[in-house]
Design a protein around this motif. Sequence first.
Motif, PDB file in Angstrom:
ATOM      1  N   PHE A   1       9.236 -11.688   9.308  1.00 48.13           N
ATOM      2  CA  PHE A   1       8.131 -12.173   8.872  1.00 48.13           C
ATOM      3  C   PHE A   1       7.527 -13.357   7.887  1.00 48.13           C
ATOM      4  CE2 PHE A   1       3.244 -12.082   8.235  1.00 48.13           C
ATOM      5  CZ  PHE A   1       2.891 -11.725   9.346  1.00 48.13           C
TER       6      PHE A   1
ATOM      7  N   ARG B   1      10.371  -6.636   3.329  1.00 49.73           N
ATOM      8  CA  ARG B   1       9.369  -6.839   3.842  1.00 49.73           C
ATOM      9  C   ARG B   1       8.578  -7.742   2.265  1.00 49.73           C
ATOM     10  NH1 ARG B   1       4.811  -5.315   7.431  1.00 49.73           N
ATOM     11  NH2 ARG B   1       4.252  -4.022   5.062  1.00 49.73           N
TER      12      ARG B   1
ATOM     13  N   TYR C   1       1.168  -1.133   0.033  1.00 51.18           N
ATOM     14  CA  TYR C   1      -0.050   0.060  -0.017  1.00 51.18           C
ATOM     15  C   TYR C   1       1.383   1.577  -0.106  1.00 51.18           C
ATOM     16  CZ  TYR C   1      -3.983  -3.271   1.389  1.00 51.18           C
ATOM     17  OH  TYR C   1      -4.631  -4.384   1.400  1.00 51.18           O
TER      18      TYR C   1
ATOM     19  N   ASP D   1       0.540   3.299   2.796  1.00 55.51           N
ATOM     20  CA  ASP D   1       1.201   3.154   3.673  1.00 55.51           C
ATOM     21  C   ASP D   1       2.239   1.755   4.098  1.00 55.51           C
ATOM     22  OD1 ASP D   1       1.448   3.374   6.677  1.00 55.51           O
ATOM     23  OD2 ASP D   1      -0.377   4.039   6.974  1.00 55.51           O
ATOM     24  N   ALA D   2       3.613   2.391   4.546  1.00 57.63           N
ATOM     25  CA  ALA D   2       4.143   1.040   4.995  1.00 57.63           C
ATOM     26  C   ALA D   2       3.339  -0.195   5.530  1.00 57.63           C
ATOM     27  CB  ALA D   2       5.522   1.848   5.564  1.00 57.63           C
ATOM     28  N   LEU D   3       2.142   0.416   7.005  1.00 55.51           N
ATOM     29  CA  LEU D   3       1.723  -0.956   7.089  1.00 55.51           C
ATOM     30  C   LEU D   3       3.216  -2.294   7.926  1.00 55.51           C
ATOM     31  CD1 LEU D   3      -1.413  -1.471   4.928  1.00 55.51           C
ATOM     32  CD2 LEU D   3      -1.111  -0.105   6.739  1.00 55.51           C
ATOM     33  N   LEU D   4       3.292  -1.252   8.493  1.00 58.19           N
ATOM     34  CA  LEU D   4       4.765  -2.343   9.087  1.00 58.19           C
ATOM     35  C   LEU D   4       4.365  -2.558  10.718  1.00 58.19           C
ATOM     36  CD1 LEU D   4       7.816   0.001   9.632  1.00 58.19           C
ATOM     37  CD2 LEU D   4       6.910  -1.336   7.877  1.00 58.19           C
ATOM     38  N   PHE D   5       4.034  -3.971  10.840  1.00 54.55           N
ATOM     39  CA  PHE D   5       3.886  -4.370  12.195  1.00 54.55           C
ATOM     40  C   PHE D   5       4.068  -3.684  13.245  1.00 54.55           C
ATOM     41  CE2 PHE D   5       4.271  -8.483   8.984  1.00 54.55           C
ATOM     42  CZ  PHE D   5       2.341  -8.141   9.054  1.00 54.55           C
ATOM     43  N   PRO D   6       3.389  -2.975  13.942  1.00 59.12           N
ATOM     44  CA  PRO D   6       3.310  -1.563  15.196  1.00 59.12           C
ATOM     45  C   PRO D   6       4.189  -2.740  15.966  1.00 59.12           C
ATOM     46  CG  PRO D   6       1.492  -1.814  14.918  1.00 59.12           C
ATOM     47  CD  PRO D   6       2.026  -3.448  13.839  1.00 59.12           C
ATOM     48  N   HIS D   7       3.982  -3.897  16.540  1.00 65.11           N
ATOM     49  CA  HIS D   7       4.670  -4.688  17.537  1.00 65.11           C
ATOM     50  C   HIS D   7       6.099  -5.465  17.333  1.00 65.11           C
ATOM     51  CE1 HIS D   7       2.339  -7.622  14.669  1.00 65.11           C
ATOM     52  NE2 HIS D   7       2.431  -8.468  15.902  1.00 65.11           N
TER      53      HIS D   7
END
Lengths: 246, 256
Positions: free
Chosen positions: A100, A148, A83, A85-91
């Motif tokens: 991942f 990723r 997307y 937005d990079a939408l990295l997994f925040p945790h």
Amino acid sequence: MTNQLLDIQNLSKAFEDEHILTQTSFFLQESKTLSILGKSGSGKTTLLKIIAGLEKQDNGTILLENNDITTLSAHKRNIVYLYQDALLFPHLNVFENIAFGLKLRKINAQEVKNRVTKMLYDLELQKHIHKMPTQLSGGQRQRVSFGRALIIQPKILLLDEPFGALDVDTRKQMQRLCKETLKQYKITTLFVTHDLKEALIMGDQIGKMQSGVLKTFKNKEEFLNDPSTGIKEEIEFWKNIHANEE
Amino acid sequence: MIRKALIPVFMLMVTFPIALLLLLSFGKSWVYPNIFPDQFTLQHWNDIYQINSELLMVTLKSIGISLGVSSVVTLLSFFSSKHISYSVYKSRWLFLAYIPYVFSPVILAATLQFYFTFVDVSGTFFGVILAQLFITYPFGVLIFSNFWNPRIKAIAELSNTLGGNSWITFYKVVLPLSKGVLLLCFFQVFLISWFEYGLTALIGVGKIKTLTLSVFQYIQEANIFLAALASCLLIIPPMILLYLNKRFIFTNQQTI
């Protein structure tokens, strides 16, 4: 001679009475990038989501390496959709985010470490390995997101205006880095943008989406000469500005 | 300067009623107009530990009801809220979720009473849990409706395209991200259930006694020592939850 990797045949999609895609057909060659230009609402995102398996088409067929993947689940397609937005997994930190996809494939820890380290080097992210997403800049987040996706060596990478939220300089850097890395990893890519210049920089081939119909051009010459692309008007505009200044 | 001066005043306002309740719970006799009891005893607190202690049974029953309600609501509303939030009729469903609060819980209970009597669950442990679900479940849906936003949907889709099936995406991505809101929902629903009076009194028809009902009962009987003791027991779980909330939810939010 390059092989035909993705073959899209007569894809159609409508939401209630609104036709988003109409009989869209095109093919994508292996290790090449097809830039798709189009205004907001022209159906670009819907097209990418259908190819990724995140949206169902009403009609049409999707062939990947001559295999019909039209009804295959998204997680089995090996097609990654990124997307704006990079939408990295925040945790997860940078290392864990990039690793991942490899961990899902149960690759051994040492191999994961080696591959992630190399990817971090290729994307100039070595210094940020232990940082959390909130500690990164917009460009760095986008590079992590890119890494990723690339590390699992997807058959196709779908980029939906990935640099749209970046400032001009970062955008330029990302275009260069992205182009180099895609070439290095030989990734077949569909690159959606509404920026004419970006489409020309990133794409080996160019297409234009208008009212749910995709028109692909044989080469950049054909694209530049086609009046419907609006590129001639653009060139005239800049020429006039230059002439007026003189 | 004023802020510094106000902090001790605020602390005193919070701790004084708790300290007074604790003091009264040890009281044995009290005569007007004395402020404090004349005599003190450990007997009331000791009585709780007796196997046949009514207060112990009531406390355990209250914990059982509240834990049951909060667990069911947290699980049920977490998943159903996802479908509601991503539905094209989202606003219509969320409007329905406010209805139990437009009526008061007591009116809702009066409405439910007929059906509960008809299916013979009135005055039962199960009946009280079921009745409390009617007000807490919509509350849970409302809490989670903010969590299931387009960003979470996009992150889950991204995990799918990276190779994660539905279960892996849920376990490795959605669950870690939802930890905070899950705990928040559990704690909030536990508190609603724990302090619920009107609905529990009506559906329980005197057969199901909770700690909140007992406090009111002791006050009506003018048994201030037992009322104070029951009140102390009543505020222990919320205080534990407050601590856990600060310890886990706040820390979690700092990390994410």
